[in-house]
Design an enzyme around this catalytic site. Sequence first.
Site, PDB file in Angstrom:
ATOM      1  N   LEU A  97       0.817  -1.218   0.000  1.00  0.00           N
ATOM      2  CA  LEU A  97       0.000   0.000   0.000  1.00  0.00           C
ATOM      3  C   LEU A  97       0.850   1.267   0.000  1.00  0.00           C
ATOM      4  O   LEU A  97       0.356   2.353   0.268  1.00  0.00           O
ATOM      5  CB  LEU A  97      -0.935   0.020   1.218  1.00  0.00           C
ATOM      6  CG  LEU A  97      -1.896  -1.163   1.325  1.00  0.00           C
ATOM      7  CD1 LEU A  97      -2.871  -0.953   2.465  1.00  0.00           C
ATOM      8  CD2 LEU A  97      -2.653  -1.350   0.018  1.00  0.00           C
ATOM      9  N   SER A 100       5.819   2.578   2.887  1.00  0.00           N
ATOM     10  CA  SER A 100       7.178   3.107   2.991  1.00  0.00           C
ATOM     11  C   SER A 100       7.248   4.489   2.338  1.00  0.00           C
ATOM     12  O   SER A 100       7.809   5.432   2.913  1.00  0.00           O
ATOM     13  CB  SER A 100       8.192   2.148   2.356  1.00  0.00           C
ATOM     14  OG  SER A 100       7.915   1.945   0.997  1.00  0.00           O
ATOM     15  N   ALA A 101       6.634   4.631   1.169  1.00  0.00           N
ATOM     16  CA  ALA A 101       6.666   5.929   0.474  1.00  0.00           C
ATOM     17  C   ALA A 101       5.857   6.970   1.236  1.00  0.00           C
ATOM     18  O   ALA A 101       6.290   8.119   1.386  1.00  0.00           O
ATOM     19  CB  ALA A 101       6.126   5.775  -0.944  1.00  0.00           C
ATOM     20  N   ASP A 143       5.328   5.056  -6.307  1.00  0.00           N
ATOM     21  CA  ASP A 143       4.789   5.115  -4.946  1.00  0.00           C
ATOM     22  C   ASP A 143       4.959   6.503  -4.331  1.00  0.00           C
ATOM     23  O   ASP A 143       4.004   7.079  -3.788  1.00  0.00           O
ATOM     24  CB  ASP A 143       5.503   4.107  -4.028  1.00  0.00           C
ATOM     25  CG  ASP A 143       5.012   2.685  -4.221  1.00  0.00           C
ATOM     26  OD1 ASP A 143       4.372   2.429  -5.258  1.00  0.00           O
ATOM     27  OD2 ASP A 143       5.263   1.847  -3.342  1.00  0.00           O
TER      28      ASP A 143
HETATM   29  O1  PMV Z   1       4.863  -3.039  -2.546  1.00  0.00           O
HETATM   30  P1  PMV Z   1       4.957  -1.582  -2.687  1.00  0.00           P
HETATM   31  O2  PMV Z   1       3.792  -0.853  -2.101  1.00  0.00           O
HETATM   32  O3  PMV Z   1       6.270  -1.030  -2.216  1.00  0.00           O
HETATM   33  O4  PMV Z   1       4.879  -1.250  -4.267  1.00  0.00           O
HETATM   34  C1  PMV Z   1       5.952  -1.609  -5.119  1.00  0.00           C
HETATM   35  C2  PMV Z   1       5.650  -1.292  -6.569  1.00  0.00           C
HETATM   36  C3  PMV Z   1       6.668  -1.878  -7.569  1.00  0.00           C
HETATM   37  O5  PMV Z   1       6.164  -1.581  -8.869  1.00  0.00           O
HETATM   38  C4  PMV Z   1       6.795  -3.371  -7.435  1.00  0.00           C
HETATM   39  C5  PMV Z   1       8.050  -1.250  -7.390  1.00  0.00           C
HETATM   40  C6  PMV Z   1       8.187   0.166  -7.916  1.00  0.00           C
HETATM   41  O6  PMV Z   1       9.145   0.822  -7.502  1.00  0.00           O
HETATM   42  O7  PMV Z   1       7.395   0.597  -8.753  1.00  0.00           O
END
Ligand code: PMV
Length: 313
Positions: A97, A100-101, A143
């Site tokens: 979701l 982290s970002a 993100d």
């Molecule tokens: O799992 P999350 O919420 O960190 O999303 C990662 C998304 C990816 O496409 C797998 C990585 C990215 O940097 O786009």
Amino acid sequence: MGEGSGFGKVILFGEHFVVHGIPGIVSAIDSTNEAIVKRTGTETVVRDERKTAKGYSQEKQKQQLESIDRMLKAMGVDPKTTFEIQIGGTLPGFSGLGASAASSVAIARAIAQELGMKMSDERTNDVAYEGEKAYAGTPSGIDNTAATFGGLLWFKKNMTGGPNLIERLRISEPIDIIIGSTGIVANTKAMVEGVANRKRGNPEKYGLLFDQAGELAILAKKALLRFELGEVGRLMNENHRLLQEIGVSHDALDDLVKIARKNGAYGAKLTGGGGGGCMMALTPGRDLQKKVAEAIEKKGYEVLRTRIGVEKT
Ligand code: PMV
């Protein structure tokens, strides 16, 4: 004291593919991470008070400290400055979701405020991208872009280092969705590296899959703008199939997707890095949202009921 906030997100189309320059569609959700920052004289301490999947904080703690370090460097802050950082908010720490970002954006904004620095959204986004590298290795930037700007966005990473393509998509009205959590903490960095390795090992197969993901994103953008939700759902199902083929799904994710579709969701797919983490289902209308959410909860999974396409959520 400085305060900041960042949006959580769901990737509707194109996770993983976006890392390699394929366009994707992301929406902020109405859950956020908040940060409160105070300067301290000793060492930097983080108090993470978010509701998390079991083991999330422990697993991410090292990456979190590295991420803060990277952001301070990117902001040009004297490395000897230490902070007490408190993280909270309604966005749970479930993998997938963008927690982290969202927390990186919140922390960057709070630090800037504490130090009396003026930071535009564009600059915040760049700083949070540096922070994201600690969690995702070679992140696409999708993100932190959603976490910074909010709303529904078309995103394409610039593969030669220039500015990414970010386009705001306006739809007729927000759409109800549900997010189901497998409860499994996933390591985005390892998932992203896994895809890159398999792609290198099998360029023909992956080339075809990546082309399909690009075509799908373009169709999905059109369907969203025309508010053709049946078509959007169908394309989400297709996207899930592509994600299975590049090896980032998980039995629990496939199970959640199956339950959602069986209970009338227009479409369902994993969202984010996969390998655990979360799935999302398109469930327009409160009745359908409730039905799908309850069916998933009955199987013991946690559910977040939210909406996509809310302007500046
Ligand atoms: O799992 P999350 O919420 O960190 O999303 C990662 C998304 C990816 O496409 C797998 C990585 C990215 O940097 O786009």
